[in-house]
Design an enzyme around this catalytic site. Sequence first.
Site, PDB file in Angstrom:
ATOM      1  N   CYS A 114       0.839  -1.199   0.000  1.00 19.86           N
ATOM      2  CA  CYS A 114       0.000   0.000   0.000  1.00 19.86           C
ATOM      3  C   CYS A 114       0.877   1.253   0.000  1.00 19.86           C
ATOM      4  O   CYS A 114       1.940   1.269   0.608  1.00 19.86           O
ATOM      5  CB  CYS A 114      -0.948   0.094   1.180  1.00 19.86           C
ATOM      6  SG  CYS A 114      -2.091  -1.269   1.297  1.00 19.86           S
ATOM      7  N   ARG A 132       3.843  -0.463  -4.760  1.00 15.82           N
ATOM      8  CA  ARG A 132       3.576  -0.940  -3.405  1.00 15.82           C
ATOM      9  C   ARG A 132       2.233  -1.671  -3.298  1.00 15.82           C
ATOM     10  O   ARG A 132       1.913  -2.259  -2.265  1.00 15.82           O
ATOM     11  CB  ARG A 132       3.553   0.247  -2.435  1.00 15.82           C
ATOM     12  CG  ARG A 132       4.847   0.988  -2.352  1.00 15.82           C
ATOM     13  CD  ARG A 132       4.708   2.164  -1.438  1.00 15.82           C
ATOM     14  NE  ARG A 132       4.560   1.764  -0.059  1.00 15.82           N
ATOM     15  CZ  ARG A 132       5.560   1.572   0.777  1.00 15.82           C
ATOM     16  NH1 ARG A 132       6.787   1.770   0.381  1.00 15.82           N
ATOM     17  NH2 ARG A 132       5.353   1.211   2.015  1.00 15.82           N
ATOM     18  N   TRP A 145      -2.833  -2.738  -1.728  1.00 15.21           N
ATOM     19  CA  TRP A 145      -2.468  -4.137  -1.902  1.00 15.21           C
ATOM     20  C   TRP A 145      -3.277  -4.891  -0.865  1.00 15.21           C
ATOM     21  O   TRP A 145      -3.021  -4.784   0.329  1.00 15.21           O
ATOM     22  CB  TRP A 145      -0.967  -4.311  -1.677  1.00 15.21           C
ATOM     23  CG  TRP A 145      -0.448  -5.666  -1.999  1.00 15.21           C
ATOM     24  CD1 TRP A 145      -0.149  -6.163  -3.236  1.00 15.21           C
ATOM     25  CD2 TRP A 145      -0.139  -6.715  -1.058  1.00 15.21           C
ATOM     26  NE1 TRP A 145       0.323  -7.453  -3.112  1.00 15.21           N
ATOM     27  CE2 TRP A 145       0.338  -7.815  -1.803  1.00 15.21           C
ATOM     28  CE3 TRP A 145      -0.221  -6.833   0.320  1.00 15.21           C
ATOM     29  CZ2 TRP A 145       0.734  -9.004  -1.211  1.00 15.21           C
ATOM     30  CZ3 TRP A 145       0.167  -8.026   0.917  1.00 15.21           C
ATOM     31  CH2 TRP A 145       0.643  -9.095   0.151  1.00 15.21           C
ATOM     32  N   ASN A 187      -1.602   2.251   5.654  1.00 15.37           N
ATOM     33  CA  ASN A 187      -0.709   1.199   5.166  1.00 15.37           C
ATOM     34  C   ASN A 187      -0.261   0.411   6.381  1.00 15.37           C
ATOM     35  O   ASN A 187       0.213   1.000   7.344  1.00 15.37           O
ATOM     36  CB  ASN A 187       0.484   1.876   4.461  1.00 15.37           C
ATOM     37  CG  ASN A 187       1.628   0.926   4.184  1.00 15.37           C
ATOM     38  OD1 ASN A 187       1.415  -0.274   4.050  1.00 15.37           O
ATOM     39  ND2 ASN A 187       2.830   1.462   4.093  1.00 15.37           N
ATOM     40  N   GLY A 188      -0.440  -0.915   6.345  1.00 19.88           N
ATOM     41  CA  GLY A 188      -0.066  -1.740   7.493  1.00 19.88           C
ATOM     42  C   GLY A 188      -1.197  -2.682   7.833  1.00 19.88           C
ATOM     43  O   GLY A 188      -2.087  -2.913   7.005  1.00 19.88           O
ATOM     44  N   GLU A 229      17.206 -17.875  -7.766  1.00 25.18           N
ATOM     45  CA  GLU A 229      16.872 -16.481  -8.085  1.00 25.18           C
ATOM     46  C   GLU A 229      16.321 -16.368  -9.518  1.00 25.18           C
ATOM     47  O   GLU A 229      15.364 -15.640  -9.762  1.00 25.18           O
ATOM     48  CB  GLU A 229      18.114 -15.592  -7.880  1.00 25.18           C
ATOM     49  CG  GLU A 229      17.969 -14.141  -8.274  1.00 25.18           C
ATOM     50  CD  GLU A 229      16.869 -13.376  -7.526  1.00 25.18           C
ATOM     51  OE1 GLU A 229      16.311 -13.893  -6.557  1.00 25.18           O
ATOM     52  OE2 GLU A 229      16.568 -12.259  -7.953  1.00 25.18           O
ATOM     53  N   LYS A 274      12.675 -14.968 -10.397  1.00 26.21           N
ATOM     54  CA  LYS A 274      12.440 -13.840 -11.309  1.00 26.21           C
ATOM     55  C   LYS A 274      11.411 -14.237 -12.357  1.00 26.21           C
ATOM     56  O   LYS A 274      10.506 -13.488 -12.671  1.00 26.21           O
ATOM     57  CB  LYS A 274      13.728 -13.399 -12.026  1.00 26.21           C
ATOM     58  CG  LYS A 274      14.730 -12.609 -11.219  1.00 26.21           C
ATOM     59  CD  LYS A 274      14.308 -11.196 -10.884  1.00 26.21           C
ATOM     60  CE  LYS A 274      13.603 -11.090  -9.584  1.00 26.21           C
ATOM     61  NZ  LYS A 274      14.358 -11.010  -8.367  1.00 26.21           N
ATOM     62  N   GLU A 280       7.839 -14.604 -10.846  1.00 31.20           N
ATOM     63  CA  GLU A 280       7.286 -13.312 -10.426  1.00 31.20           C
ATOM     64  C   GLU A 280       6.735 -12.510 -11.594  1.00 31.20           C
ATOM     65  O   GLU A 280       5.667 -11.938 -11.505  1.00 31.20           O
ATOM     66  CB  GLU A 280       8.408 -12.442  -9.846  1.00 31.20           C
ATOM     67  CG  GLU A 280       8.725 -12.627  -8.417  1.00 31.20           C
ATOM     68  CD  GLU A 280       9.810 -11.660  -8.012  1.00 31.20           C
ATOM     69  OE1 GLU A 280       9.519 -10.794  -7.201  1.00 31.20           O
ATOM     70  OE2 GLU A 280      10.948 -11.765  -8.513  1.00 31.20           O
ATOM     71  N   HIS A 310      16.564 -36.817  -7.946  1.00 30.70           N
ATOM     72  CA  HIS A 310      15.819 -37.305  -6.781  1.00 30.70           C
ATOM     73  C   HIS A 310      14.358 -36.858  -6.825  1.00 30.70           C
ATOM     74  O   HIS A 310      13.708 -36.766  -5.788  1.00 30.70           O
ATOM     75  CB  HIS A 310      16.491 -36.828  -5.494  1.00 30.70           C
ATOM     76  CG  HIS A 310      17.890 -37.332  -5.370  1.00 30.70           C
ATOM     77  ND1 HIS A 310      18.189 -38.624  -5.043  1.00 30.70           N
ATOM     78  CD2 HIS A 310      19.080 -36.711  -5.590  1.00 30.70           C
ATOM     79  CE1 HIS A 310      19.503 -38.786  -5.039  1.00 30.70           C
ATOM     80  NE2 HIS A 310      20.073 -37.641  -5.374  1.00 30.70           N
ATOM     81  N   LYS A 353       6.200  -4.233  -3.517  1.00 31.39           N
ATOM     82  CA  LYS A 353       7.639  -4.013  -3.426  1.00 31.39           C
ATOM     83  C   LYS A 353       8.140  -4.147  -2.001  1.00 31.39           C
ATOM     84  O   LYS A 353       9.214  -4.660  -1.745  1.00 31.39           O
ATOM     85  CB  LYS A 353       7.950  -2.610  -3.967  1.00 31.39           C
ATOM     86  CG  LYS A 353       9.424  -2.270  -4.002  1.00 31.39           C
ATOM     87  CD  LYS A 353      10.114  -2.980  -5.126  1.00 31.39           C
ATOM     88  CE  LYS A 353      11.602  -2.789  -5.122  1.00 31.39           C
ATOM     89  NZ  LYS A 353      12.262  -3.835  -5.898  1.00 31.39           N
TER      90      LYS A 353
END
Length: 623
Positions: free
Chosen positions: A2, A27, A74, A100-101, A496, A500, A503, A519, A618
């Site tokens: 947010c 955000r 968000w 926000n929170g 990573e 990427k 995402e 395995h 973010k």
Amino acid sequence: MCGIFGYIGEKEAVPFILEGLKKLEYRGYDSAGISTLDQGKLFLSKRAGKIADLEKQLKKKPIGGDIGIGHTRWATHGRPSHANSHPHEDCQGKIVVVHNGIIENFLELRRELSEKGHKFISATDTEVLAHLIEENFSLPAGPLRREASRQGGDLHKAVTKALKFVRGSYALAVISEHEPKKIIIARNGSPLIVGFGAKECFLSSDIPALLKYVNMIIKLENDETGIITPNKLKIFNSEGKLIKRKRELISWDPESAEKDGYSHFMLKEIHEQPNAIRKSIEGRIFAESHKIHFDELNLSDEEMRNINRVVFTACGTSWHAGLVGEYWFEQFAKIPTEVEYAAEFRYRHPIIDENTLVIAITQSGETADTLGAVWEAKAQNAKVISICNVVGSSIARESHGVVYTDAGPEIGVASTKAFTTQLVIVYLLAILFGKRKGKISDHDATKLINDLIELPTKIEQALYQEKAIEKVAEKFYKATNALYLGRGKGFPIALEGALKLKEVSYIHAEGYPAAEMKHGPIALIDKNMPVVVIALAGRRYEKILGNIEEVKARGGVVICIATEGDFSLAESADEVISIPKSSEALSPILAVVPLQLLAYYIALKRGCHVDQPRNLAKSVTVE
Ligand code: F6R
């Protein structure tokens, strides 16, 4: 998680707020809203969808006024919808709040407020704030009123009182018809910054969104509230005592927060990596004297010598930086090292002591779980340093010492330049500890430092492969699954690369240590699933060739990240992307660059919203 943006001054507030929200869209971007005060009357426009949708709505039905607050959401409590979008109102529509929170005790508060007759229309935790402020707002008459207003007015008092009932994290902004010439703000856990112009003030969840308008700022601290008027910010502590704080000058170049001609921030930030690394090492390494120096590390030579265990703690991409760091710390400093997901570390009573160094890695410096891990480490007496990209962020301030990456603002939600600069700092820290503990010779330290000095140029060369990588993306963008394999330091890079890809392109991707493939994951291999293999020259090269053969023998498709000049791979792999030769130690930093580009171009060809992938934010300031 947010974003909040606000304006108070002499101009129309909405254009500033829309512009600010667009910058904060990373955000959260599932709904947005703005509320203004025009001639003392509140106006509100909000909706589910992107800021662009809100902008269209505002074009059709404008709202005016020179004071306003806006929010980009968000979703945490309640799906994206008109009712759940911020700002939220009290029963009379005279007080509005953006937040926000997370208000952890919102259900309890909501029940109590409902019993008192408050009517709720959303499923959010935020709405309780509007009602709680309403509940605590009263307009005393006569001299009492003068006294109240001297202390910040009734609205400010109501916010301060309301927050005493709240458990959780918040950054919030409140405006009201009751006192229409101010914005009330409060912070606990989530960032809030006020920027100062000429007879106008701005309010934002981050600094880049302010850079176009101001370069003098004040960051609100935890448990503080504030009153913003066009010329001034008054800050109060939780007891309501006025606090003095100097304005800070921000040195970030506003240009660097813009796209600079690139079609996306992600692409721009991938290309910024050579310079971001140069800036991050500048003034910190001295190759001739093989010295490394960090201003705010806050650890004496003796404390460094006494460290007998290192624990990296972080989330997501930053956690991957810790995984690479584990190899470097064990190799250069010979200190046993572990890497922990911050959310796991903070709750499992880790066995650590004053000789343990906990290194929190975080781009934003605001990630709730990493912050919690820092608190836990401090509570157990461990030494805590953080590696952060945001100066003065919560985690930087909570740690005993901090090393800032100098990546500049990272706007694309998928982390790229923050990751590679984190790696560079971790590499230098490992050498520094190796030196302090006498595990690395001056000669070897100089060699390692010199290798690092050459790295930015090598990344520039790796970026020359962009066109070739785009062609590879063209062939594979329709895949639905992908496997990434690596060995040694190539393994975290495989993780990573897979992160990427998932995402930004929403392709399901997994990273594995190459030897683990047989395995289990080997069962997935077929002609439709690309297998990306980090197959660089070095100790594990022969082994990785074996893994490539295993994939090929099962009809799999192999894309290799190879060392320049390795022609033999061309025979077994379907695609080869080359990176320049480098020291084996630094190869993971080079290897991740083509993987970032591959994810970017695949996402682009799939028509994905590269800079703002769905469901992601973010800065994850909730647990
Ligand atoms: C992935 C990504 C996230 C972050 C994670 C931690 O591209 O950006 O996985 O790495 O949310 O964030 P910071 O580093 O801000 O603590």
